[in-house]
Design a protein around this motif. Structure first.
Motif, short mmCIF file in Angstrom:
data_model
loop_
_atom_site.label_atom_id
_atom_site.label_comp_id
_atom_site.label_asym_id
_atom_site.label_seq_id
_atom_site.Cartn_x
_atom_site.Cartn_y
_atom_site.Cartn_z
N GLY A 18 55.15 101.58 -11.83
CA GLY A 18 53.89 101.60 -11.10
C GLY A 18 53.93 102.51 -9.90
N ARG A 19 55.04 102.49 -9.17
CA ARG A 19 55.17 103.34 -8.00
C ARG A 19 55.21 104.81 -8.41
N LEU A 20 55.93 105.13 -9.47
CA LEU A 20 55.99 106.51 -9.95
C LEU A 20 54.61 106.99 -10.40
N ASP A 21 53.88 106.12 -11.07
CA ASP A 21 52.54 106.49 -11.52
C ASP A 21 51.64 106.78 -10.32
N GLY A 22 51.76 105.97 -9.27
CA GLY A 22 50.95 106.20 -8.07
C GLY A 22 51.27 107.51 -7.39
N LEU A 23 52.56 107.84 -7.29
CA LEU A 23 52.95 109.11 -6.67
C LEU A 23 52.49 110.30 -7.50
N ALA A 24 52.54 110.16 -8.82
CA ALA A 24 52.13 111.26 -9.70
C ALA A 24 50.62 111.48 -9.64
N ARG A 25 49.85 110.40 -9.51
CA ARG A 25 48.39 110.50 -9.54
C ARG A 25 47.79 110.95 -8.20
N SER A 26 48.26 110.36 -7.11
CA SER A 26 47.65 110.69 -5.82
C SER A 26 48.65 110.69 -4.68
N GLY A 27 49.49 109.67 -4.61
CA GLY A 27 50.51 109.60 -3.59
C GLY A 27 49.96 109.70 -2.18
N TYR A 28 50.76 110.32 -1.30
CA TYR A 28 50.36 110.49 0.09
C TYR A 28 49.44 111.70 0.27
N ALA A 36 56.25 114.80 -4.80
CA ALA A 36 57.17 115.17 -5.88
C ALA A 36 58.61 114.86 -5.49
N GLY A 37 58.96 115.15 -4.24
CA GLY A 37 60.31 114.86 -3.77
C GLY A 37 60.61 113.37 -3.83
N LEU A 38 59.66 112.55 -3.39
CA LEU A 38 59.82 111.10 -3.44
C LEU A 38 59.87 110.61 -4.88
N TYR A 39 59.02 111.18 -5.73
CA TYR A 39 58.96 110.80 -7.15
C TYR A 39 60.31 111.00 -7.82
N VAL A 40 60.89 112.17 -7.60
CA VAL A 40 62.18 112.48 -8.24
C VAL A 40 63.28 111.61 -7.64
N ASP A 41 63.24 111.40 -6.34
CA ASP A 41 64.25 110.57 -5.69
C ASP A 41 64.21 109.14 -6.22
N ILE A 42 63.02 108.58 -6.33
CA ILE A 42 62.88 107.21 -6.83
C ILE A 42 63.29 107.13 -8.29
#
Length: 204
Positions: free
Chosen positions: A73-83, A100-106
């Motif tokens: 769910g968190r990855l989906d949120g970062l991919a769709r809109s994030g910060y 993107a940096g947070l997405y890959v790190d997570i």
């Protein structure tokens, strides 16, 4: 009496196959986030030594992620809109690099924590690549937007001072400068040039 320490095992011994150029490029999207001394910037596993519990604690403490479902769910949120959605309202631009940096790190920590298989982690990283490639033409542009996204995130925290952040702005700036330094042979951005993702993949 010696005590066996599983954390002492080098990650490259557990995952010995070197990354291809495309794989290193994808992992390198999280290079700005990974400032810790024990961080690995050239493997899918996020640390230089195996420490799955550390990955689990970090996901729980920093993101309240304690299950596979929460991770996805968190990855989906970062991919769709994030910060970047908040940055667009404030600044008129969308700093995808921060998300993107947070997405890959997570994703990498989720793999280390056992919430994603290795193949699932690579699939997740591949999913973010098209948007990043459309948005930037160099690691330098990516770094600029990463810093912009970090600034928006920092301002939203509404804290007393920079010293309360996980890392002061000066530390983040110096880390990015090091990653972009052409003389830094340890920088994954020099090992995997931006253009590499647009060329046929190959071993290193």
């Amino acid at each position: 009496m010696a005590i066996w320490n599983r954390r002492g095992r080098k990650a490259t011994r557990k995952y010995p196959v070197p990354l291809t150029m495309h794989q290193l490029w994808m992992v390198s999207l999280s290079a700005p986030v990974n400032r810790d001394r024990d961080a690995s910037r050239t493997t899918l596993y996020p640390f230089t030594r195996v420490d799955d519990d550390k990955a689990r604690r970090w996901l729980a403490d920093q993101w309240e992620i304690t299950s596979r479902e929460a991770l996805v769910g968190r990855l989906d949120g970062l991919a769709r809109s994030g910060y970047r959605s908040g940055a667009r309202r404030r600044l008129g631009v969308e700093p995808l690099a921060w998300d993107a940096g947070l997405y890959v790190d997570i994703t990498r920590r989720g793999f280390a924590a056992g919430m994603l298989s290795e193949s699932e982690a690579w699939t997740a990283l591949k999913n973010i690549v098209p948007a990043v490639v459309r948005s930037y033409a160099s690691w330098s542009e990516y770094a600029d937007h990463y810093l912009l996204g970090r600034m928006v995130w920092r301002d939203n925290l509404q804290i007393r001072g920079d010293e309360d952040l996980p890392a002061p702005q000066a530390v983040s700036d110096a880390h990015l400068k090091s990653l972009l330094d052409p003389a830094n042979r340890a920088s994954p951005w020099n090992m995997a040039p931006w253009e590499a993702i647009g060329r046929p993949d190959h071993g290193r």
